[in-house]
Motif scaffolding. Structure first.
Motif, short mmCIF file in Angstrom:
data_model
loop_
_atom_site.label_atom_id
_atom_site.label_comp_id
_atom_site.label_asym_id
_atom_site.label_seq_id
_atom_site.Cartn_x
_atom_site.Cartn_y
_atom_site.Cartn_z
N VAL A 1 -16.19 -15.99 -40.78
CA VAL A 1 -15.79 -14.80 -41.55
C VAL A 1 -15.32 -15.44 -43.18
O VAL A 1 -15.07 -16.59 -43.36
CB VAL A 1 -14.86 -14.42 -40.84
N ASP A 2 -15.44 -14.25 -43.96
CA ASP A 2 -15.12 -14.77 -45.37
C ASP A 2 -13.87 -15.46 -45.54
O ASP A 2 -13.66 -16.12 -46.61
CB ASP A 2 -15.50 -13.36 -46.27
N ASN A 3 -12.75 -14.84 -44.94
CA ASN A 3 -11.57 -15.44 -45.35
C ASN A 3 -10.90 -16.25 -44.52
O ASN A 3 -9.58 -16.64 -44.56
CB ASN A 3 -10.53 -14.16 -45.05
N VAL A 4 -11.78 -17.19 -43.88
CA VAL A 4 -11.33 -18.35 -42.99
C VAL A 4 -11.20 -19.34 -43.92
O VAL A 4 -11.96 -19.62 -45.06
CB VAL A 4 -12.23 -18.44 -41.90
N THR A 5 -10.10 -20.56 -43.81
CA THR A 5 -10.02 -21.66 -44.33
C THR A 5 -9.77 -22.75 -43.49
O THR A 5 -9.53 -22.35 -42.19
CB THR A 5 -8.71 -21.52 -45.24
N ILE A 6 -10.27 -23.90 -43.69
CA ILE A 6 -10.38 -24.98 -42.86
C ILE A 6 -9.42 -26.32 -43.23
O ILE A 6 -9.41 -26.43 -44.48
CB ILE A 6 -11.62 -25.60 -42.45
N LYS A 7 -8.66 -26.78 -42.67
CA LYS A 7 -8.01 -28.15 -43.05
C LYS A 7 -8.31 -29.06 -41.86
O LYS A 7 -8.03 -28.62 -40.53
CB LYS A 7 -6.53 -27.77 -43.08
N THR A 8 -8.31 -30.16 -42.26
CA THR A 8 -8.39 -31.40 -41.36
C THR A 8 -7.63 -32.58 -41.62
O THR A 8 -6.72 -32.51 -42.68
CB THR A 8 -9.71 -31.69 -41.27
N LYS B 1 -6.11 -36.96 -35.24
CA LYS B 1 -6.93 -36.15 -35.78
C LYS B 1 -6.81 -34.65 -35.68
O LYS B 1 -6.33 -34.25 -34.56
CB LYS B 1 -8.53 -36.50 -35.22
N PHE B 2 -7.29 -33.72 -36.66
CA PHE B 2 -6.91 -32.27 -36.34
C PHE B 2 -7.95 -31.75 -37.13
O PHE B 2 -8.56 -32.20 -38.05
CB PHE B 2 -5.57 -32.12 -36.41
N LEU B 3 -8.41 -30.31 -36.63
CA LEU B 3 -9.26 -29.50 -37.26
C LEU B 3 -8.41 -28.25 -37.25
O LEU B 3 -8.25 -27.63 -36.01
CB LEU B 3 -10.58 -29.40 -36.51
N GLN B 4 -7.93 -27.53 -38.31
CA GLN B 4 -7.46 -26.08 -38.29
C GLN B 4 -7.97 -25.07 -38.86
O GLN B 4 -8.68 -25.23 -40.08
CB GLN B 4 -5.75 -26.53 -38.73
N LEU B 5 -8.20 -23.93 -38.38
CA LEU B 5 -8.57 -22.84 -38.99
C LEU B 5 -7.61 -21.69 -39.32
O LEU B 5 -6.74 -21.36 -38.34
CB LEU B 5 -9.75 -22.24 -38.12
N SER B 6 -7.47 -21.28 -40.39
CA SER B 6 -6.61 -20.17 -40.60
C SER B 6 -7.29 -19.02 -41.23
O SER B 6 -8.46 -19.19 -41.91
CB SER B 6 -5.76 -20.74 -41.63
N TRP B 7 -6.47 -17.47 -41.04
CA TRP B 7 -7.04 -16.64 -41.38
C TRP B 7 -6.02 -15.53 -42.21
O TRP B 7 -4.80 -16.21 -41.92
CB TRP B 7 -7.53 -15.56 -40.31
N ASP B 8 -6.36 -14.75 -42.97
CA ASP B 8 -5.23 -13.76 -43.70
C ASP B 8 -4.37 -13.18 -42.69
O ASP B 8 -3.39 -12.89 -43.07
CB ASP B 8 -5.84 -13.19 -44.92
N GLU B 9 -5.16 -12.36 -41.85
CA GLU B 9 -4.50 -11.68 -40.86
C GLU B 9 -4.76 -12.20 -39.43
O GLU B 9 -5.95 -13.09 -39.13
CB GLU B 9 -5.54 -10.23 -40.86
N PRO B 10 -3.89 -11.83 -38.46
CA PRO B 10 -4.07 -12.35 -37.06
C PRO B 10 -5.50 -11.94 -36.53
O PRO B 10 -6.02 -10.71 -36.74
CB PRO B 10 -3.11 -11.58 -36.30
N GLN B 11 -6.04 -13.02 -35.72
CA GLN B 11 -7.59 -12.74 -35.11
C GLN B 11 -7.21 -12.49 -33.52
O GLN B 11 -6.51 -13.56 -33.01
CB GLN B 11 -8.37 -13.66 -35.35
#
Length: 424
Positions: free
Chosen positions: A244-251, A282-292
């Motif tokens: 989705v458009d508002n997802v961000t990824i951090k690793t 190691k980690f892979l994290q996804l974040s969204w503006d609103e709860p999913q």
């Protein structure tokens, strides 16, 4: 002579009894090979020194945390144990054992049967190094049949220690061909939650000893069914919250020796992959503006071998992971995985072999060929080594007190040469 890994032994060995173990089916062709030398370790501990020399003192390698001593190499009940102990000795906080052969070896087929030490942080090695030196313009070559990491990672490598070069940062480097092999397991994991969760953040964490390779990481809302990880039509028709458009990824970062981007893990293209930094958690994290609202997580890991004897097999399968979500205050674990529950090379003996000649190296696991590479550097006689090491920087996974008292256990080692009239 030997068998190439079949789809059965690669994928189904641990999940079905219909596959006969390679240890039972393997037969060495006596018309081609003849036994030249072996050590079965069926003698008193005091007789080990007839064939082997033990290190007695600190280890100079900066990545090794253990000094090594003859006391830590013990023969008992027909098995050579290289024992790890948490004790300060030789200026290091751990001790382990290693031995190298008094005689030298050249081309042929080599095989050893051993168990790994049963803890992360250990390096269980069957390898070759010319301790007697090399003659003329021959190269100082190291051959690693297996630098095994708990629970089931096989590491092969061939080093050219003669021809070094200096990197832009001033570090002196050399040519090597390291590969991490995970031959038992599967690349796809679909994790359906017992109860859907609602969160702005979800992550995968791992203490995998090497880099983790994630070609696709998918997050699905609750559903009556979820797609097959490799069915493009099913995947494309599903609602994937990782895209989705508002997802961000951090690793935790990128491995600098391979072309990789964080976004490759969620780009919808299984041909690309995120490859993590090699050391540490190691980690892979996804974040969204609103709860999913999330009902399942799915990912594909490792990399697909497209050429050679192991075409179609996956490499670098993940050794462990946890899936967690953030509840607004803390991370909460949903599920976890440990590859030791699938295949634990510290519980059972396996054989690790190499066929070495002037042209090729052929690597074998339980008598079956799984990897071939050209020989461009190793042409001189060499000595054989077995060594247990404890490695810093989580190279072999986190170092903990779980290591204390474990051992690399070697049942036997054998050396064969080709008969003069055999085909090469």
């Amino acid at each position: 002579m030997f068998k190439v890994f079949s789809k059965c032994t690669l994928a189904a060995l641990v999940v079905t009894s219909s596959c006969v173990s390679a240890e039972q089916t393997r037969k060495l062709d006596s018309s081609i090979w003849q036994l030249q030398w072996s050590d079965e370790f069926t003698y008193a501990d005091s007789e080990l020194d007839k064939n082997w020399i033990s290190q007695n003192g600190p280890t100079e390698n900066p990545w090794v945390l253990s000094s090594r001593w003859r006391d830590n190499a013990q023969v008992k009940d027909g098995v050579l144990h290289l024992i790890a102990k948490k004790e300060s000795r030789g200026g290091q906080e751990w001790t382990t054992g290693n031995v190298w052969s008094k005689r030298s070896f050249h081309y042929g087929y080599f095989e050893a049967r051993f168990k790994y030490a049963g803890a992360y942080g250990t390096n269980n090695s069957f390898w070759f190094w010319p301790k007697q030196g090399v003659k003329g313009d021959l190269k100082a070559c190291e051959i690693d049949v297996n630098e095994g990491h708990f629970p089931n990672i096989i590491n092969t490598n061939v080093h050219n220690w003669t021809d070094t070069y200096t990197l832009p940062n001033g570090r002196v480097a050399h040519s090597d061909k390291q590969l991490h092999h995970t031959l038992i397991g599967k690349p796809d994991h679909t994790l359906v939650f017992k109860k859907p969760i609602k969160s702005k953040k979800i992550r995968l964490t791992s203490n995998n000893p090497a880099s983790i390779h994630i070609s696709e990481f998918r997050v699905f809302p609750p559903s009556a069914s979820y797609p097959n990880a490799f069915d493009v039509e099913q995947v494309n028709s599903a609602n994937n919250l990782a895209q989705v458009d508002n997802v961000t990824i951090k690793t935790n970062g990128l491995f600098n020796k391979l072309m990789s981007e964080e976004s490759f893990a969620i780009d919808g293209n299984p041909q690309t992959r995120w490859v993590s930094k090699k050391h540490g958690e190691k980690f892979l994290q996804l974040s969204w503006d609103e709860p999913q609202e999330i009902g399942a997580v799915q990912f594909i890991n490792g990399w697909l071998q497209e050429h050679g004897v192991d075409k179609g097999a996956y490499r670098n399968l993940i050794s462990d992971y946890s899936i967690e979500y953030h509840d607004g205050n803390n991370w909460q674990k949903i599920t976890s995985y440990n590859a030791a529950d699938v295949a634990d090379f510290s519980k059972d003996f396996h054989t690790y072999g190499i066929e070495w000649d002037k042209d090729y190296f052929n690597f074998y696991f339980d008598g079956e060929l799984y990897y071939t590479m050209r020989n461009d550097v190793c042409f001189s006689e060499t000595t054989m080594l077995f060594s247990l090491a404890i490695l810093k920087a989580a190279i072999a996974g986190p170092v903990s007190d779980d290591i204390d008292g474990t051992s690399m256990a070697i049942d036997w080692v054998r050396y064969y040469t080709r008969k003069e009239n055999s085909e090469h």
